[in-house]
Design a protein around this motif. Structure first.
Motif, PDB file in Angstrom:
ATOM      1  N   ILE A   1    -109.132   3.046 -31.096  1.00 23.45           N
ATOM      2  CA  ILE A   1    -108.130   3.703 -31.928  1.00 23.45           C
ATOM      3  C   ILE A   1    -108.778   4.193 -33.214  1.00 23.45           C
ATOM      4  CG2 ILE A   1    -105.910   3.459 -33.095  1.00 23.45           C
ATOM      5  CD1 ILE A   1    -105.728   3.139 -30.083  1.00 23.45           C
ATOM      6  N   GLY A   2    -108.528   5.443 -33.560  1.00 21.48           N
ATOM      7  CA  GLY A   2    -109.110   6.024 -34.760  1.00 21.48           C
ATOM      8  C   GLY A   2    -108.078   6.272 -35.837  1.00 21.48           C
ATOM      9  N   ARG A   3    -108.350   7.240 -36.676  1.00 25.17           N
ATOM     10  CA  ARG A   3    -107.444   7.568 -37.777  1.00 25.17           C
ATOM     11  C   ARG A   3    -106.066   7.975 -37.243  1.00 25.17           C
ATOM     12  NH1 ARG A   3    -111.872  11.332 -39.200  1.00 25.17           N
ATOM     13  NH2 ARG A   3    -113.448  10.105 -40.308  1.00 25.17           N
ATOM     14  N   ARG A   4    -105.040   7.592 -38.035  1.00 27.50           N
ATOM     15  CA  ARG A   4    -103.658   7.981 -37.727  1.00 27.50           C
ATOM     16  C   ARG A   4    -103.188   7.418 -36.384  1.00 27.50           C
ATOM     17  NH1 ARG A   4    -106.866  12.044 -39.335  1.00 27.50           N
ATOM     18  NH2 ARG A   4    -107.353  12.369 -37.133  1.00 27.50           N
ATOM     19  N   THR A   5    -103.853   6.393 -35.857  1.00 26.46           N
ATOM     20  CA  THR A   5    -103.628   5.808 -34.525  1.00 26.46           C
ATOM     21  C   THR A   5    -103.965   6.789 -33.409  1.00 26.46           C
ATOM     22  OG1 THR A   5    -101.256   6.354 -34.226  1.00 26.46           O
ATOM     23  CG2 THR A   5    -101.789   4.350 -35.481  1.00 26.46           C
TER      24      THR A   5
ATOM     25  N   TYR B   1     -97.607  -2.566 -43.116  1.00 29.47           N
ATOM     26  CA  TYR B   1     -97.781  -3.611 -42.107  1.00 29.47           C
ATOM     27  C   TYR B   1     -99.222  -3.608 -41.625  1.00 29.47           C
ATOM     28  CZ  TYR B   1     -97.135  -6.114 -37.641  1.00 29.47           C
ATOM     29  OH  TYR B   1     -97.234  -6.990 -36.594  1.00 29.47           O
ATOM     30  N   SER B   2     -99.794  -4.800 -41.506  1.00 28.33           N
ATOM     31  CA  SER B   2    -101.146  -4.957 -40.961  1.00 28.33           C
ATOM     32  C   SER B   2    -101.024  -5.563 -39.577  1.00 28.33           C
ATOM     33  CB  SER B   2    -101.985  -5.864 -41.869  1.00 28.33           C
ATOM     34  OG  SER B   2    -103.263  -6.072 -41.315  1.00 28.33           O
ATOM     35  N   HIS B   3    -101.539  -4.867 -38.583  1.00 32.40           N
ATOM     36  CA  HIS B   3    -101.348  -5.317 -37.200  1.00 32.40           C
ATOM     37  C   HIS B   3    -102.676  -5.694 -36.553  1.00 32.40           C
ATOM     38  CE1 HIS B   3    -102.281  -1.077 -36.977  1.00 32.40           C
ATOM     39  NE2 HIS B   3    -102.453  -1.131 -35.686  1.00 32.40           N
ATOM     40  N   GLY B   4    -103.387  -6.625 -37.188  1.00 31.25           N
ATOM     41  CA  GLY B   4    -104.664  -7.074 -36.634  1.00 31.25           C
ATOM     42  C   GLY B   4    -104.517  -7.834 -35.332  1.00 31.25           C
TER      43      GLY B   4
ATOM     44  N   VAL C   1     -97.848  -9.341 -23.500  1.00 24.08           N
ATOM     45  CA  VAL C   1     -99.253  -9.198 -23.870  1.00 24.08           C
ATOM     46  C   VAL C   1     -99.470  -9.588 -25.329  1.00 24.08           C
ATOM     47  CG1 VAL C   1     -99.633  -7.321 -22.223  1.00 24.08           C
ATOM     48  CG2 VAL C   1     -99.011  -6.774 -24.572  1.00 24.08           C
ATOM     49  N   GLY C   2    -100.646 -10.141 -25.586  1.00 27.84           N
ATOM     50  CA  GLY C   2    -101.107 -10.290 -26.949  1.00 27.84           C
ATOM     51  C   GLY C   2    -102.013  -9.125 -27.261  1.00 27.84           C
ATOM     52  N   TYR C   3    -102.212  -8.847 -28.535  1.00 29.26           N
ATOM     53  CA  TYR C   3    -103.143  -7.782 -28.872  1.00 29.26           C
ATOM     54  C   TYR C   3    -104.039  -8.228 -30.023  1.00 29.26           C
ATOM     55  CZ  TYR C   3     -99.728  -6.649 -32.573  1.00 29.26           C
ATOM     56  OH  TYR C   3     -98.869  -6.721 -33.656  1.00 29.26           O
ATOM     57  N   GLU C   4    -105.276  -7.779 -29.942  1.00 28.57           N
ATOM     58  CA  GLU C   4    -106.276  -8.028 -30.971  1.00 28.57           C
ATOM     59  C   GLU C   4    -106.882  -6.688 -31.358  1.00 28.57           C
ATOM     60  OE1 GLU C   4    -107.102 -10.894 -32.389  1.00 28.57           O
ATOM     61  OE2 GLU C   4    -105.908 -12.246 -31.114  1.00 28.57           O
ATOM     62  N   SER C   5    -106.910  -6.399 -32.651  1.00 31.01           N
ATOM     63  CA  SER C   5    -107.481  -5.149 -33.157  1.00 31.01           C
ATOM     64  C   SER C   5    -108.761  -5.491 -33.913  1.00 31.01           C
ATOM     65  CB  SER C   5    -106.487  -4.435 -34.072  1.00 31.01           C
ATOM     66  OG  SER C   5    -107.013  -3.210 -34.541  1.00 31.01           O
ATOM     67  N   LEU C   6    -109.899  -5.058 -33.379  1.00 32.45           N
ATOM     68  CA  LEU C   6    -111.202  -5.395 -33.931  1.00 32.45           C
ATOM     69  C   LEU C   6    -111.813  -4.155 -34.583  1.00 32.45           C
ATOM     70  CD1 LEU C   6    -112.513  -7.351 -30.795  1.00 32.45           C
ATOM     71  CD2 LEU C   6    -111.174  -8.238 -32.720  1.00 32.45           C
ATOM     72  N   VAL C   7    -112.002  -4.194 -35.894  1.00 32.64           N
ATOM     73  CA  VAL C   7    -112.529  -3.048 -36.637  1.00 32.64           C
ATOM     74  C   VAL C   7    -114.041  -2.968 -36.453  1.00 32.64           C
ATOM     75  CG1 VAL C   7    -112.772  -1.990 -38.915  1.00 32.64           C
ATOM     76  CG2 VAL C   7    -110.674  -3.220 -38.323  1.00 32.64           C
ATOM     77  N   THR C   8    -114.545  -1.770 -36.177  1.00 32.78           N
ATOM     78  CA  THR C   8    -115.984  -1.595 -36.002  1.00 32.78           C
ATOM     79  C   THR C   8    -116.693  -1.570 -37.357  1.00 32.78           C
ATOM     80  OG1 THR C   8    -115.806   0.824 -36.013  1.00 32.78           O
ATOM     81  CG2 THR C   8    -115.615  -0.284 -33.885  1.00 32.78           C
ATOM     82  N   GLU C   9    -117.941  -1.984 -37.380  1.00 36.67           N
ATOM     83  CA  GLU C   9    -118.686  -2.054 -38.631  1.00 36.67           C
ATOM     84  C   GLU C   9    -119.063  -0.684 -39.171  1.00 36.67           C
ATOM     85  OE1 GLU C   9    -122.003  -4.581 -39.124  1.00 36.67           O
ATOM     86  OE2 GLU C   9    -121.004  -6.357 -38.333  1.00 36.67           O
ATOM     87  N   ASP C  10    -119.359   0.260 -38.290  1.00 39.65           N
ATOM     88  CA  ASP C  10    -119.855   1.550 -38.760  1.00 39.65           C
ATOM     89  C   ASP C  10    -118.756   2.502 -39.205  1.00 39.65           C
ATOM     90  OD1 ASP C  10    -119.020   1.620 -36.163  1.00 39.65           O
ATOM     91  OD2 ASP C  10    -120.580   2.966 -35.444  1.00 39.65           O
ATOM     92  N   ASP C  11    -117.484   2.200 -38.902  1.00 35.05           N
ATOM     93  CA  ASP C  11    -116.379   3.052 -39.346  1.00 35.05           C
ATOM     94  C   ASP C  11    -115.129   2.196 -39.475  1.00 35.05           C
ATOM     95  OD1 ASP C  11    -114.349   4.875 -39.786  1.00 35.05           O
ATOM     96  OD2 ASP C  11    -115.074   6.335 -38.317  1.00 35.05           O
ATOM     97  N   PRO C  12    -114.666   1.904 -40.708  1.00 38.99           N
ATOM     98  CA  PRO C  12    -113.476   1.063 -40.888  1.00 38.99           C
ATOM     99  C   PRO C  12    -112.196   1.693 -40.360  1.00 38.99           C
ATOM    100  CG  PRO C  12    -114.154   2.033 -42.980  1.00 38.99           C
ATOM    101  CD  PRO C  12    -115.239   2.333 -41.998  1.00 38.99           C
ATOM    102  N   ASP C  13    -112.235   2.986 -40.033  1.00 48.02           N
ATOM    103  CA  ASP C  13    -111.065   3.655 -39.477  1.00 48.02           C
ATOM    104  C   ASP C  13    -111.109   3.710 -37.956  1.00 48.02           C
ATOM    105  OD1 ASP C  13    -109.708   4.191 -41.860  1.00 48.02           O
ATOM    106  OD2 ASP C  13    -110.933   5.953 -42.248  1.00 48.02           O
ATOM    107  N   VAL C  14    -112.006   2.946 -37.343  1.00 47.78           N
ATOM    108  CA  VAL C  14    -112.081   2.848 -35.887  1.00 47.78           C
ATOM    109  C   VAL C  14    -111.932   1.378 -35.503  1.00 47.78           C
ATOM    110  CG1 VAL C  14    -113.559   3.076 -33.857  1.00 47.78           C
ATOM    111  CG2 VAL C  14    -113.492   4.908 -35.537  1.00 47.78           C
ATOM    112  N   SER C  15    -111.053   1.109 -34.558  1.00 51.78           N
ATOM    113  CA  SER C  15    -110.860  -0.258 -34.089  1.00 51.78           C
ATOM    114  C   SER C  15    -110.786  -0.286 -32.572  1.00 51.78           C
ATOM    115  CB  SER C  15    -109.591  -0.870 -34.682  1.00 51.78           C
ATOM    116  OG  SER C  15    -108.449  -0.116 -34.317  1.00 51.78           O
TER     117      SER C  15
END
Length: 280
Positions: A121-125, A216-219, A235-249
């Motif tokens: 998932i990138g910017r703006r979802t 809302y923070s949906h980590g 379902v459970g969900y986990e959103s993991l932010v990438t190190e090289d771009d904080p707007d990509v998870s």
């Protein structure tokens, strides 16, 4: 003028009652919901004139101590506090955002998890990539026109989404609040303005919830989906932010081992593997 700060402060002030703030209240004498401006100023220990300037979006070099005091006065939670800091100190220059692309390694990683619905998932979802099971669970975003590859847009404008989410209103409203957090970080994003404009025109729920200025923070979390092929999947969900771009998870959906949801997800994976044209 700092519009994001202005609207956020107004919306938070309206949500706090005098009783919650420990102030005396006299029924029938208040003309505004929530706290008055002078009451917020009193609670935060700043002058009324200074707070009025802040709420009009005329902030200049707001100190951490003032922001902390406002957060306490307005009873902000952790996500709201972080958002206040972001919108009180907006980016000065509106530099164009570079295009987001998914590294080949991420695509390989998604496809290496055939039993786990996974998306990038990138910017703006925006949905930048998805594996086969995620496309079967939600929508084949790869087959959609580029401007439709977006989770918020899907939630509000695709009728199938309203049937998929067991509690559509809660999920959709949380999505709007998460998008508001993004707006605080990137207030000058023209693609965000286009998305918000389209959804505001086409959907009354989005228009109303966007005006609420909730964040809302949906980590991580959970939700129940009712899939048209296999039925209910919790379902459970986990959103993991990438190190090289904080707007990509990386968004992963999980199910409880041994549950009926796990069984239904396996059935969906089997169905998806037999439908190459619909969920490539």
């Amino acid at each position: 003028m700092n519009t994001e700060l202005r609207e956020f402060l107004r919306s938070r002030r309206a949500k706090v009652t005098p009783e919650e703030a420990g102030l005396p209240s006299f029924p029938g004498t208040r003309r505004v919901p929530g706290l008055r401006r002078e009451e917020v100023a009193q609670l935060a220990g700043v002058s009324v004139d200074y707070y009025v300037r802040l709420e009009r979006g005329r902030s200049v070099n707001v100190s951490e101590s003032v922001l902390d005091a406002l957060a306490r006065a307005l009873r902000l939670d952790e996500t709201e506090r972080a958002h206040l800091y972001t919108v009180a100190r907006p980016t000065r220059r509106a530099r164009p955002l570079p295009p987001q692309r998914v590294r080949q390694g991420l695509r390989v990683a998604l496809d290496a998890m055939p039993d786990v619905p996974a998306m990038v998932i990138g910017r703006r979802t925006d949905v930048l990539a998805a594996n086969r099971l995620a496309r079967a669970l939600y929508k084949d975003f790869d087959a959609a026109p580029p401007h439709e590859r977006n989770m918020i847009r899907y939630a509000f404008l695709d009728p199938a989404a309203r049937e998929l989410y067991a509690d559509w209103a809660t999920n959709a409203r949380n999505g709007v609040a998460a998008l508001r957090v993004y707006a605080g970080r990137h207030p000058h994003d023209p693609e965000l303005a286009a998305l918000v404009g389209e959804l505001s025109v086409r959907d009354a729920d989005f228009r109303r919830w966007w005006a609420d200025n909730d964040v809302y923070s949906h980590g991580h979390g959970s939700k129940v989906l009712v899939h048209p092929v296999v039925g209910e999947i919790a379902v459970g969900y986990e959103s993991l932010v990438t190190e090289d771009d904080p707007d990509v998870s990386i968004l992963l959906n999980t199910v409880e081992p041994g549950s009926s949801s796990e069984q239904n997800l396996r059935l969906l994976a089997s169905w998806a593997s037999s439908q190459p044209n619909s969920v490539r």
